[in-house]
Structure formats: structure tokens, C-alpha cells
Scaffold this motif. Sequence first.
Motif, PDB file in Angstrom:
ATOM      1  N   SER A  26      -0.197  -3.444  -6.333  1.00  0.00           N
ATOM      2  CA  SER A  26      -0.706  -3.382  -4.923  1.00  0.00           C
ATOM      3  C   SER A  26      -2.093  -2.959  -4.624  1.00  0.00           C
ATOM      4  O   SER A  26      -3.111  -3.522  -3.999  1.00  0.00           O
ATOM      5  N   TYR A  27      -2.747  -2.141  -5.370  1.00  0.00           N
ATOM      6  CA  TYR A  27      -3.976  -1.226  -5.343  1.00  0.00           C
ATOM      7  C   TYR A  27      -5.083  -2.773  -5.882  1.00  0.00           C
ATOM      8  O   TYR A  27      -6.226  -2.820  -5.014  1.00  0.00           O
ATOM      9  N   GLU A  28      -4.468  -3.387  -6.896  1.00  0.00           N
ATOM     10  CA  GLU A  28      -5.426  -4.163  -7.296  1.00  0.00           C
ATOM     11  C   GLU A  28      -5.716  -5.501  -6.417  1.00  0.00           C
ATOM     12  O   GLU A  28      -6.728  -6.293  -6.343  1.00  0.00           O
ATOM     13  N   GLY A  80      -6.190  -4.016  -2.380  1.00  0.00           N
ATOM     14  CA  GLY A  80      -6.894  -2.874  -2.205  1.00  0.00           C
ATOM     15  C   GLY A  80      -6.663  -1.564  -1.495  1.00  0.00           C
ATOM     16  O   GLY A  80      -7.156  -0.590  -1.243  1.00  0.00           O
ATOM     17  N   TYR A  81      -5.104  -1.694  -1.253  1.00  0.00           N
ATOM     18  CA  TYR A  81      -4.369  -0.229  -1.079  1.00  0.00           C
ATOM     19  C   TYR A  81      -3.028  -0.309  -1.397  1.00  0.00           C
ATOM     20  O   TYR A  81      -2.708  -1.378  -2.020  1.00  0.00           O
ATOM     21  N   GLY A  82      -2.170   0.771  -1.240  1.00  0.00           N
ATOM     22  CA  GLY A  82      -0.726   0.792  -1.766  1.00  0.00           C
ATOM     23  C   GLY A  82      -0.145   2.072  -1.220  1.00  0.00           C
ATOM     24  O   GLY A  82      -0.682   2.869  -0.306  1.00  0.00           O
ATOM     25  N   ILE A 106      -7.979   9.329  -3.058  1.00  0.00           N
ATOM     26  CA  ILE A 106      -8.191   8.692  -1.913  1.00  0.00           C
ATOM     27  C   ILE A 106      -8.585   9.463  -0.641  1.00  0.00           C
ATOM     28  O   ILE A 106      -9.684   9.196  -0.125  1.00  0.00           O
ATOM     29  N   TYR A 160       0.327   5.650  -2.089  1.00  0.00           N
ATOM     30  CA  TYR A 160      -0.486   6.931  -2.967  1.00  0.00           C
ATOM     31  C   TYR A 160       0.495   8.005  -3.199  1.00  0.00           C
ATOM     32  O   TYR A 160       1.227   8.273  -2.221  1.00  0.00           O
ATOM     33  N   GLU A 174      -4.396   7.596  -6.191  1.00  0.00           N
ATOM     34  CA  GLU A 174      -3.648   6.472  -6.498  1.00  0.00           C
ATOM     35  C   GLU A 174      -2.778   6.957  -7.774  1.00  0.00           C
ATOM     36  O   GLU A 174      -3.033   8.226  -8.518  1.00  0.00           O
ATOM     37  N   ILE A 210       0.431  -0.162  -8.730  1.00  0.00           N
ATOM     38  CA  ILE A 210      -0.918  -0.433  -9.263  1.00  0.00           C
ATOM     39  C   ILE A 210      -1.228  -1.796  -8.874  1.00  0.00           C
ATOM     40  O   ILE A 210      -2.317  -2.242  -8.584  1.00  0.00           O
ATOM     41  N   LYS A 218      -7.814   9.062  -9.358  1.00  0.00           N
ATOM     42  CA  LYS A 218      -8.624   8.460  -8.240  1.00  0.00           C
ATOM     43  C   LYS A 218      -8.123   9.196  -6.935  1.00  0.00           C
ATOM     44  O   LYS A 218      -7.073   8.405  -6.219  1.00  0.00           O
ATOM     45  N   GLY A 255       1.171   5.706   1.952  1.00  0.00           N
ATOM     46  CA  GLY A 255       0.165   4.657   1.951  1.00  0.00           C
ATOM     47  C   GLY A 255       0.670   3.621   2.894  1.00  0.00           C
ATOM     48  O   GLY A 255       1.375   3.589   3.778  1.00  0.00           O
TER      49      GLY A 255
END
Length: 168
Positions: free
Chosen positions: A58-60, A63-65, A4, A67, A14, A56, A2, A82
Motif C-alpha cells: 500500500s505504501y508503494e 503513497g499511504y497505508g 510519518i 502505519y 511505516e 508495504i 520511516k 493510517g
Amino acid sequence: MKIIIETTRLTICEASIEDFPFFKKLLNSPNWIEFIGDRGVKTDKQAVHYIKSSLINSYEENGYGLYKMCLKESSVPIGICGFVKRDYLDNPDIGFAILPEYEGKSYTTEACKATLAYGKSELKLHPILGITTKKNSKSRYLLNKIGLQEKGKIKPPGDKEELLLFST
């Protein structure tokens, strides 16, 4: 994968489990060990766990982390850039690291500028913070270069060392 952000020379996307060889190398690079700290990621299994639990997750949850930063032409991963949500900070901070062989080519500056703009416009993050050690002159320089100003010092719970705090 994905994507960004895309810049002139980079894609920022990601991370995935398949990136474990890159993350194992990055987390054991000299600058990572010196300025960020040894995360104990020495095996492939530990690298997979780091990606799942730190990136992963943090993404969940946020909504960010952090990258993965890749060269646009070859898709070779060269670093990370990121946002990190830390318990001891009121707002997310921008984080970055790059493999030694890609230092000094302005890739991190390019990635940080684009990531900062993305954080402000798409994620509506404000302010965006930055933290680094006093001895990490390259990070201090980069945080200033992308528009963050030094605001003071912060001592994370359980840490011996005070960090410099920057903000947009």
C-alpha cells in the motif's frame, strides 16, 4: 524506520518486515478478530507476508497505508493507524487498531487526530472516510470524536454484514 508523524506520546511510522512479532500479536488480539476479522496470520511467515502484501504494498502503490503506532519514549509498537484504499469505496478510509493492554489511554484518539490532519494536509485526501460495524461502539465513538460524521451504510461485495459509513 520511516517516521510519518510524531505526537506528544507517539511516533507513527511505516511498518517493516522486522515488525512481524508485533503484527502477529495484533492480528490475533480479541478486538481485531471480533471487529476486523481473522486474517489467518498464525505464523511468523504469515505475518511477514501480511506486512509485505498489505502494508508495504500500500505504501508503494498508494503513497499511504496503515502505519505502526509506537510509544515515543520506548519505541514499543502498540497499534496501527493510517489509511486504506478499498475497491468498494471512492476515497480512502482511516483505519486503526490497538493491543488490548493499551486501550483506554487515548493513544488511538491521539494517533487518529494526527493521522487525519496528515491525510488532509500532506496527502491532500478529501473526503476521508471511516467504516465500522454497528456493534463496534468504540470505533463509532472514536470516528465521531475525530470529526467524522455518519453518512449511511455500505455493504462491501461478498460481505454478509452492512457497515456504517462515516466521512469528514
